[in-house]
Design a protein around this motif. Sequence first.
Motif, PDB file in Angstrom:
ATOM      1  N   ASN A 116       0.811  -1.225   0.000  1.00 48.43           N
ATOM      2  CA  ASN A 116       0.000   0.000   0.000  1.00 48.43           C
ATOM      3  C   ASN A 116       0.843   1.273   0.000  1.00 48.43           C
ATOM      4  O   ASN A 116       0.613   2.183   0.778  1.00 48.43           O
ATOM      5  N   ASP A 117       1.838   1.328  -0.866  1.00 49.87           N
ATOM      6  CA  ASP A 117       2.724   2.485  -0.981  1.00 49.87           C
ATOM      7  C   ASP A 117       3.544   2.741   0.274  1.00 49.87           C
ATOM      8  O   ASP A 117       4.092   3.824   0.451  1.00 49.87           O
ATOM      9  N   ILE A 118       3.612   1.785   1.172  1.00 48.82           N
ATOM     10  CA  ILE A 118       4.437   1.870   2.369  1.00 48.82           C
ATOM     11  C   ILE A 118       5.531   0.822   2.233  1.00 48.82           C
ATOM     12  O   ILE A 118       5.259  -0.336   1.929  1.00 48.82           O
ATOM     13  N   THR A 119       6.764   1.242   2.436  1.00 54.80           N
ATOM     14  CA  THR A 119       7.893   0.326   2.383  1.00 54.80           C
ATOM     15  C   THR A 119       8.461   0.168   3.776  1.00 54.80           C
ATOM     16  O   THR A 119       8.687   1.156   4.475  1.00 54.80           O
ATOM     17  N   ILE A 120       8.699  -1.075   4.181  1.00 52.76           N
ATOM     18  CA  ILE A 120       9.350  -1.384   5.452  1.00 52.76           C
ATOM     19  C   ILE A 120      10.758  -1.835   5.114  1.00 52.76           C
ATOM     20  O   ILE A 120      10.947  -2.734   4.307  1.00 52.76           O
ATOM     21  N   ARG A 121      11.728  -1.168   5.725  1.00 57.57           N
ATOM     22  CA  ARG A 121      13.130  -1.500   5.439  1.00 57.57           C
ATOM     23  C   ARG A 121      13.986  -1.183   6.655  1.00 57.57           C
ATOM     24  O   ARG A 121      13.532  -0.558   7.607  1.00 57.57           O
ATOM     25  N   ASP A 122      15.247  -1.620   6.576  1.00 60.51           N
ATOM     26  CA  ASP A 122      16.199  -1.287   7.628  1.00 60.51           C
ATOM     27  C   ASP A 122      16.443   0.217   7.631  1.00 60.51           C
ATOM     28  O   ASP A 122      16.468   0.866   6.574  1.00 60.51           O
ATOM     29  N   ILE A 123      16.648   0.754   8.806  1.00 61.62           N
ATOM     30  CA  ILE A 123      16.919   2.177   8.953  1.00 61.62           C
ATOM     31  C   ILE A 123      18.308   2.494   8.383  1.00 61.62           C
ATOM     32  O   ILE A 123      19.195   1.633   8.390  1.00 61.62           O
ATOM     33  N   CYS A 124      18.481   3.705   7.890  1.00 62.73           N
ATOM     34  CA  CYS A 124      19.785   4.139   7.382  1.00 62.73           C
ATOM     35  C   CYS A 124      20.027   5.586   7.812  1.00 62.73           C
ATOM     36  O   CYS A 124      19.116   6.266   8.286  1.00 62.73           O
ATOM     37  N   ALA A 125      21.243   6.051   7.632  1.00 60.86           N
ATOM     38  CA  ALA A 125      21.634   7.390   8.094  1.00 60.86           C
ATOM     39  C   ALA A 125      20.735   8.484   7.535  1.00 60.86           C
ATOM     40  O   ALA A 125      20.436   9.463   8.226  1.00 60.86           O
ATOM     41  N   ALA A 126      20.273   8.332   6.301  1.00 58.49           N
ATOM     42  CA  ALA A 126      19.422   9.358   5.681  1.00 58.49           C
ATOM     43  C   ALA A 126      18.065   9.491   6.369  1.00 58.49           C
ATOM     44  O   ALA A 126      17.379  10.497   6.192  1.00 58.49           O
ATOM     45  N   ASP A 127      17.685   8.506   7.166  1.00 57.79           N
ATOM     46  CA  ASP A 127      16.403   8.531   7.869  1.00 57.79           C
ATOM     47  C   ASP A 127      16.442   9.339   9.162  1.00 57.79           C
ATOM     48  O   ASP A 127      15.412   9.504   9.821  1.00 57.79           O
ATOM     49  N   LYS A 128      17.607   9.857   9.526  1.00 61.17           N
ATOM     50  CA  LYS A 128      17.749  10.483  10.845  1.00 61.17           C
ATOM     51  C   LYS A 128      16.753  11.612  11.100  1.00 61.17           C
ATOM     52  O   LYS A 128      16.131  11.625  12.176  1.00 61.17           O
ATOM     53  N   PRO A 129      16.547  12.576  10.208  1.00 56.78           N
ATOM     54  CA  PRO A 129      15.589  13.651  10.533  1.00 56.78           C
ATOM     55  C   PRO A 129      14.176  13.130  10.801  1.00 56.78           C
ATOM     56  O   PRO A 129      13.531  13.539  11.775  1.00 56.78           O
ATOM     57  N   GLY A 130      13.699  12.227   9.968  1.00 50.62           N
ATOM     58  CA  GLY A 130      12.359  11.665  10.171  1.00 50.62           C
ATOM     59  C   GLY A 130      12.275  10.824  11.420  1.00 50.62           C
ATOM     60  O   GLY A 130      11.294  10.890  12.169  1.00 50.62           O
ATOM     61  N   TRP A 131      13.317  10.022  11.655  1.00 58.13           N
ATOM     62  CA  TRP A 131      13.354   9.195  12.864  1.00 58.13           C
ATOM     63  C   TRP A 131      13.382  10.090  14.099  1.00 58.13           C
ATOM     64  O   TRP A 131      12.645   9.843  15.063  1.00 58.13           O
TER      65      TRP A 131
ATOM     66  N   ALA B  13       9.183   2.513   8.453  1.00 67.03           N
ATOM     67  CA  ALA B  13       8.121   2.488   7.446  1.00 67.03           C
ATOM     68  C   ALA B  13       8.195   3.834   6.742  1.00 67.03           C
ATOM     69  O   ALA B  13       8.155   4.877   7.390  1.00 67.03           O
ATOM     70  N   VAL B  14       8.341   3.799   5.428  1.00 69.67           N
ATOM     71  CA  VAL B  14       8.433   5.040   4.657  1.00 69.67           C
ATOM     72  C   VAL B  14       7.396   5.024   3.547  1.00 69.67           C
ATOM     73  O   VAL B  14       7.041   3.972   3.015  1.00 69.67           O
ATOM     74  N   ASN B  15       6.917   6.232   3.196  1.00 66.86           N
ATOM     75  CA  ASN B  15       5.982   6.324   2.074  1.00 66.86           C
ATOM     76  C   ASN B  15       6.761   6.472   0.773  1.00 66.86           C
ATOM     77  O   ASN B  15       7.998   6.455   0.773  1.00 66.86           O
TER      78      ASN B  15
END
Length: 151
Positions: free
Chosen positions: A6-21, A59-61
């Motif tokens: 449903n347009d949601i991707t579940i993946r391992d976290i990475c450095a680029a995710d820091k602001p959202g996390w 989880a990212v859109n």
Amino acid sequence: MLNTKNDITIRDICAADKPGWENLWQQYLHFYRADVSPEISEKTFSKLCQKQELVGLVAVNDQGQVLGFMHLVYHASTWSDTNYCYIEDLFVDKSARGKNVAESLFNEAYKQAEIRESSRVYWMTQEFNSSARSLYDKIGQRTSFIIYSKR
């Protein structure tokens, strides 16, 4: 470790995710009235990205916005010859609730635990967290254990 639904991707976290996390992490800490120093938060994020003692899922859109996270801790057990997977943290942004984001994070955690040959996946929540508990009652089995703690 990619799971798309449903347009949601579940993946391992990475450095680029820091602001959202970081944004969701602060909301999560506020919800639990927790005071975690910026230094501990920084160390936590770094460990999540290293995928050794802590494993982070996001989880990212389709725009790459972080909608939720889950933090996994794998550990040995005295009751099993395989490890256990403890879900220490789970949080989904209010805008993404009711859209199967948490369920998708759980499904990915279950898959990763199976790959790592974990014999148990478990988590806890506070008694007052009724919205989360309504989901947990559907996807897990409540145990009779009571948790004690001392600082």
